[in-house]
Design an enzyme around this catalytic site. Structure first.
Site, short mmCIF file in Angstrom:
data_model
loop_
_atom_site.label_atom_id
_atom_site.label_comp_id
_atom_site.label_asym_id
_atom_site.label_seq_id
_atom_site.Cartn_x
_atom_site.Cartn_y
_atom_site.Cartn_z
N ARG A 113 0.38 -1.06 -0.16
CA ARG A 113 0.40 0.06 -0.03
C ARG A 113 0.66 1.63 -0.05
O ARG A 113 1.61 1.72 0.74
CB ARG A 113 -0.72 -0.21 1.24
N HIS A 150 -3.33 10.50 0.50
CA HIS A 150 -2.31 10.31 2.04
C HIS A 150 -2.09 12.11 2.44
O HIS A 150 -1.35 12.15 2.88
CB HIS A 150 -1.79 9.42 2.03
N GLU A 187 -7.82 8.13 6.23
CA GLU A 187 -8.07 8.94 7.40
C GLU A 187 -8.04 9.76 7.05
O GLU A 187 -7.70 10.89 7.79
CB GLU A 187 -6.29 8.87 8.20
N ASN A 211 -7.39 1.54 10.03
CA ASN A 211 -6.37 2.00 10.79
C ASN A 211 -6.08 2.19 11.94
O ASN A 211 -7.06 2.63 12.43
CB ASN A 211 -5.89 3.75 9.66
N TYR A 268 -4.35 1.99 15.95
CA TYR A 268 -3.08 2.57 16.00
C TYR A 268 -3.56 2.16 18.21
O TYR A 268 -2.69 1.73 18.84
CB TYR A 268 -2.59 3.07 16.28
N GLU A 285 -3.44 0.52 7.85
CA GLU A 285 -2.39 0.33 8.74
C GLU A 285 -2.52 -0.51 10.71
O GLU A 285 -3.42 -0.28 11.05
CB GLU A 285 -2.35 1.78 9.40
#
Length: 449
Positions: free
Chosen positions: A80, A124, A169, A288, A290, A350
């Site tokens: 990606r 992005h 995002e 994504n 985290y 991600e």
């Protein structure tokens, strides 16, 4: 390093790694590339922690063949990457810059020659500066310009890109770039940034149509998600958590899946027909992840209806983010419960961590914390699949240590260490672990869906 056997994943599960253009490409003025908002922001004094810029970054623009060889050695089936809008359209409008598209042509062909499927993200965060000067994502016209850009890219690459991702995002770009002023373009509008959300989503919907007209490959969007946990037991804390969940997790997903916007947002910029455009069917939802977010009720004089507080009781990364692998399982299961049959297949686009990785005396780069992090998160994905969630891929952030936005070169997320002075690449211990984990899990390129 964990020695527990890796569970088996479904046939066709896609293992990959992710990067983004401004963070790795460098060559900021090469071959007709125009300036982006991140070029402007990075060159503004005081904006970047270490005063660095992405002018050179990892010099991927000139070293892409070396980086594709690293991908091939890793054994992943998907890469990606993002396409730099100002490299393709230096001012964000008009005909394509041939030299810019030529670079991505070379990259895509080299990936395919090494058996790696290209997964291309169109945006992005590197908006052409000329569009920002005209209002950026606050200006509805930017959505139309984005669709035109998508058409130009798909006309050139649509026969070979295996999965399209429109936006990366949009919540983070809105909140940090336009709400808090911590990212480019540096606006601090708080909730007045809502038009940025709507115009990004409108641009997504228009781009979906443009991509489908040029390519038969699946189309996705990559959203950032965070499970939200009340930091206290009061009704006010629970209301604050619900408000933050609506902003972070639902604002960019409810309208995508046909539910319109959640309550509490100023919808004056929404025009008749916009929600239908935004809800154009997608083939994959990129997730994504985290860490979870802890929230408590705000003080009476706060401009926000919530306050983010540290989530205690977990190990922390060099970014001071809590390491909560089960939060990924929780998130994936919650998405399935929230959206049911409207939820398309998911790919984790991600998942990664920053640590202060330093080569040892022998030149090797041990990073046991990253190995533990990835092991836990891969297992969390497997647990979500076992719970009935259709997850079809997992992409590590990131292939390379890179220029980490407002943190500059101070945070290292890569499976590959980069010496920024020499551009020397050194695979870390986690690179070998991920390579072996993919093999143990039965990697199978399968369809890119």
């Amino acid at each position: 390093m964990t020695s527990a056997p890796m569970p088996d994943f479904p046939a066709g599960f896609r293992w990959g790694v992710s990067t983004s253009a401004y963070q790795i490409e460098g060559a900021a003025t090469a071959d007709g590339r125009g300036p982006s908002i991140w070029d402007t922001f990075a060159h503004s004094p005081g904006r970047i922690v270490d005063g660095s810029t992405g002018d050179e970054a990892c010099d991927h623009y000139h070293r892409y063949a070396e980086d594709v060889a690293l991908l091939a050695g890793l054994g992943v089936s998907g890469y990606r990457f993002s396409i730099a809008w100002p490299r393709v359209q230096p001012t964000g409008a008009g005909p394509a810059n041939p030299a810019g598209l030529d670079f991505y042509d070379r990259l895509v062909d080299t990936l395919l020659a090494h058996g790696v499927d290209p997964v291309a993200t169109l945006f992005h965060w590197d908006l052409p500066q000329a569009l920002e000067d005209a209002g950026g994502w606050l200006n509805r016209d930017t959505a139309a310009r984005f669709a035109e850009y998508a058409d130009l890219v798909a006309a050139r690459l649509g026969d070979r890109v295996r999965l399209w991702i429109t936006l990366n995002e949009p919540f983070i770009h809105m909140s940090l770039g336009h709400g808090m002023g911590l990212h480019a373009p540096g606006r601090a509008l708080l909730f007045d940034a809502f038009p940025v959300a709507h115009h990004q989503l409108l641009g997504h919907g228009l781009a979906v149509a443009a991509l489908r007209a040029r390519s038969t490959s699946p189309v996705a969007i990559a959203n950032n998600y965070s499970p939200v946990r009340p930091a206290g037991g009061t009704d006010a804390d629970r209301a604050a958590a619900a408000a933050y969940d609506a902003l972070h997790n639902r604002l960019f997903t409810d309208p995508l899946l046909g539910r319109g916007y959640p309550d509490g947002f100023d919808l004056s910029v929404v025009r008749t027909g916009d929600l239908d455009v935004i809800a154009a069917p997608i083939d994959v939802l990129g997730v994504n992840y985290y860490n979870p977010t802890a929230v408590r009720a705000a003080e009476p004089d706060s401009p926000l209806p919530f306050e983010l507080v540290p989530l205690d009781g977990y190990p922390r990364t060099a970014f001071d983010w809590p390491v909560v692998p089960d939060g990924l399982r929780e998130l994936l299961v919650d998405l399935k419960q929230r959206y049911g049959d409207a939820l398309p297949p998911i790919q984790v686009t991600e998942s990664g961590c920053a640590y202060d990785d330093v080569p040892d005396a022998d030149g090797r780069v041990p990073d046991p914390e990253r190995i533990a992090y990835l092991d836990g998160h891969v297992r969390a994905v497997h647990a979500a699949i076992a719970a009935g969630v259709e997850v079809t891929g997992y992409f590590v952030w990131s292939l390379l240590d890179n220029w980490e936005w407002a943190e500059g070169f101070t945070k290292r997320f890569g499976l590959v260490h980069v010496d920024y002075a020499t551009q020397r690449r050194t695979p870390k211990a986690s690179y070998a672990w991920y390579r072996d984990a993919v093999i143990r899990a039965g990697a199978d390129p399968g369809p890119a869906r």
